[in-house]
Write a protein that holds these residues in place. Structure first.
Motif, mmCIF file in Angstrom:
data_model
loop_
_atom_site.group_PDB
_atom_site.id
_atom_site.type_symbol
_atom_site.label_atom_id
_atom_site.label_comp_id
_atom_site.label_asym_id
_atom_site.label_seq_id
_atom_site.Cartn_x
_atom_site.Cartn_y
_atom_site.Cartn_z
ATOM 1 N N PHE A 58 -5.504 1.622 4.345
ATOM 2 C CA PHE A 58 -4.325 0.789 4.616
ATOM 3 C C PHE A 58 -4.736 -0.586 5.136
ATOM 4 O O PHE A 58 -4.273 -1.627 4.644
ATOM 5 N N GLY A 113 0.590 8.967 5.706
ATOM 6 C CA GLY A 113 0.700 7.985 4.633
ATOM 7 C C GLY A 113 2.076 7.342 4.600
ATOM 8 O O GLY A 113 2.200 6.119 4.428
ATOM 9 N N GLU A 114 3.113 8.140 4.784
ATOM 10 C CA GLU A 114 4.477 7.598 4.819
ATOM 11 C C GLU A 114 4.668 6.687 6.022
ATOM 12 O O GLU A 114 5.323 5.636 5.930
ATOM 13 N N LEU A 169 -7.537 7.231 5.605
ATOM 14 C CA LEU A 169 -6.232 6.715 5.177
ATOM 15 C C LEU A 169 -5.888 5.425 5.913
ATOM 16 O O LEU A 169 -5.416 4.456 5.304
ATOM 17 N N TRP A 215 0.831 -1.192 0.000
ATOM 18 C CA TRP A 215 0.000 0.000 0.000
ATOM 19 C C TRP A 215 0.871 1.250 0.000
ATOM 20 O O TRP A 215 1.886 1.321 0.703
ATOM 21 N N THR A 216 0.484 2.255 -0.776
ATOM 22 C CA THR A 216 1.131 3.562 -0.759
ATOM 23 C C THR A 216 0.059 4.642 -0.831
ATOM 24 O O THR A 216 -1.054 4.404 -1.318
ATOM 25 N N LEU A 217 0.393 5.814 -0.369
ATOM 26 C CA LEU A 217 -0.537 6.935 -0.372
ATOM 27 C C LEU A 217 -0.780 7.437 -1.789
ATOM 28 O O LEU A 217 0.164 7.636 -2.559
ATOM 29 N N HIS A 230 -1.350 14.601 6.494
ATOM 30 C CA HIS A 230 -1.874 13.375 5.897
ATOM 31 C C HIS A 230 -0.786 12.659 5.091
ATOM 32 O O HIS A 230 -0.717 11.430 5.097
ATOM 33 N N ARG A 231 0.054 13.436 4.420
ATOM 34 C CA ARG A 231 1.153 12.807 3.688
ATOM 35 C C ARG A 231 2.136 12.147 4.654
ATOM 36 O O ARG A 231 2.664 11.065 4.372
#
Length: 384
Positions: A82, A19-20, A78, A3-5, A15-16
């Protein structure tokens, strides 16, 4: 594969960063549990893993400087995307810590919040919401469980079914009829600890995919008057406020499932030889893959638009939430079905991920309001 953003315009720096952080976590997936005892054990293990990852702060928010507790719906989505990609049982446990506490952090007293929220945020206490009844699923106004006032207590009688975490939860938020007005306006919300006399947990309900599900019965179940959450008659309003927050995240979990099914399909068609050449070179297969990818990205746009709207306005976003839930869950079903078709006989063989996804995805179009209910909400809002 992992999974990636997504690169969508609805995210900001936090949010980024989330995601990381999620992409760097070890995948939480385990072998699919079999039987109620193993499902219960895996559910508890998953919750401990989630708590250890610090993710429960997202669904059991802390008070800010003003004392308010606000949930970041884009962050919620998010995390559910995931977990949808990796492990839907973990997704269930993550989400229910929010759904099973939301009425508290939205309308509970300081004493109620102090008693329950910290333990739930730490994963030390398992939460649940007892809403659905045998004769009242999507029709919340038809709930028949009652709570009558007797002095300093309320006495709860009735039954609930299809309750996630029934039997493993440490507390339940129970929606019951107190009768201030007819229909939905006569419902109230109560805190009920597991082990309260008069509360009986039924046998686990076995679904087509592993899920900690069961029924509850209340027989003269007495709770103190201070177990009431918010004002009498506000239970339906509290439940709808919870759905406004969490319905978009059902769509997000669906996006995660769709992304996993698409990745599984891509890996398969690149390796599988059919009619003397890789499946990926067949035009019909390419068209199917294109439709799957388009369905997935369209659903992601609907989900994160709704989450963004809720975060920015802070008000009711029922139409957007219903659209996100509808589009996300329906797209996930189509994408998974397409993946199964591309796998052929292997797609319906135990041991293949797409077979597991096929069983797991079906419930998304039913729980938290079936797709038909979402369409009704959307249409009524437009026609009002």
């Amino acid at each position: 594969m992992g999974w990636t953003l997504s690169d969508l315009p609805f995210f900001d720096a936090r949010h980024r960063a989330l995601g990381e952080r999620l992409a760097a976590l070890p995948p939480p997936a385990h072998p699919e549990p079999r039987g109620a005892e193993e499902v219960a054990r895996r559910s508890r293990e998953s919750l401990r893993w989630i708590a250890g990852s610090g993710l429960l702060d997202i669904v059991v928010p802390r008070a800010d400087a003003s004392g308010a507790r606000r949930i970041d719906v884009r962050a919620l989505c998010l995390v559910r995307e995931f977990f949808g990609y990796h492990d839907l049982l973990a997704d269930t446990m993550f989400t229910m810590q929010g759904i099973g506490t939301a009425a508290l952090w939205l309308a509970g007293t300081a004493a109620q919040q102090q008693r329950y929220l910290d333990r739930c945020r730490a994963g030390e206490s398992i939460a649940a919401l007892a809403l659905t009844e045998p004769e009242a699923g999507s029709d919340v106004a038809a709930l028949a469980t009652t709570a009558r006032r007797e002095g300093d207590h309320f006495v709860i009688d009735g039954a609930k079914t299809l309750i996630t975490n029934a039997g493993i939860a440490d507390h339940y938020i129970v929606i019951a009829r107190t009768g201030e007005e007819p229909g939905a306006r006569g419902l109230s919300a109560f805190m009920l600890d597991a082990g309260t006399p008069g509360l009986e947990v039924g046998e686990p309900i076995d679904l087509i995919a592993p899920h900690p599900l069961g029924s509850l019965r209340f027989d003269g179940c007495r709770v103190p008057a201070d177990a009431l959450i918010g004002a009498p008659g506000q239970g339906f309003k509290a439940a709808m406020a919870v759905f406004d927050i969490f319905r978009p995240s059902v769509g997000a979990a669906g996006v995660g499932v769709a992304r996993r099914a698409l990745d599984e399909a891509l890996g398969h068609v690149r390796q599988r030889v059919l009619f003397g050449k890789p499946m990926a070179r067949l035009e019909g297969v390419q068209a199917r893959i294109a439709d799957m990818a388009t369905d997935t990205e369209t659903a992601a746009l609907a989900v994160y638009r709704a989450a963004w709207a809720k975060d920015v306005t802070g008000g009711r976003c029922s139409r957007e939430a219903s659209m996100a839930k509808l589009v996300g869950s329906e797209a996930a079903q189509r994408v998974v079905d397409a993946a199964v078709q591309l796998f052929g006989g292997r797609g319906i063989t135990k041991g293949y991920m797409v077979e597991q996804l096929y069983r797991e995805v079906r419930g998304m179009r039913i729980y938290e309001g079936a797709s038909e209910v979402q369409r009704m909400i959307i249409a009524r809002d437009l026609l009002a």
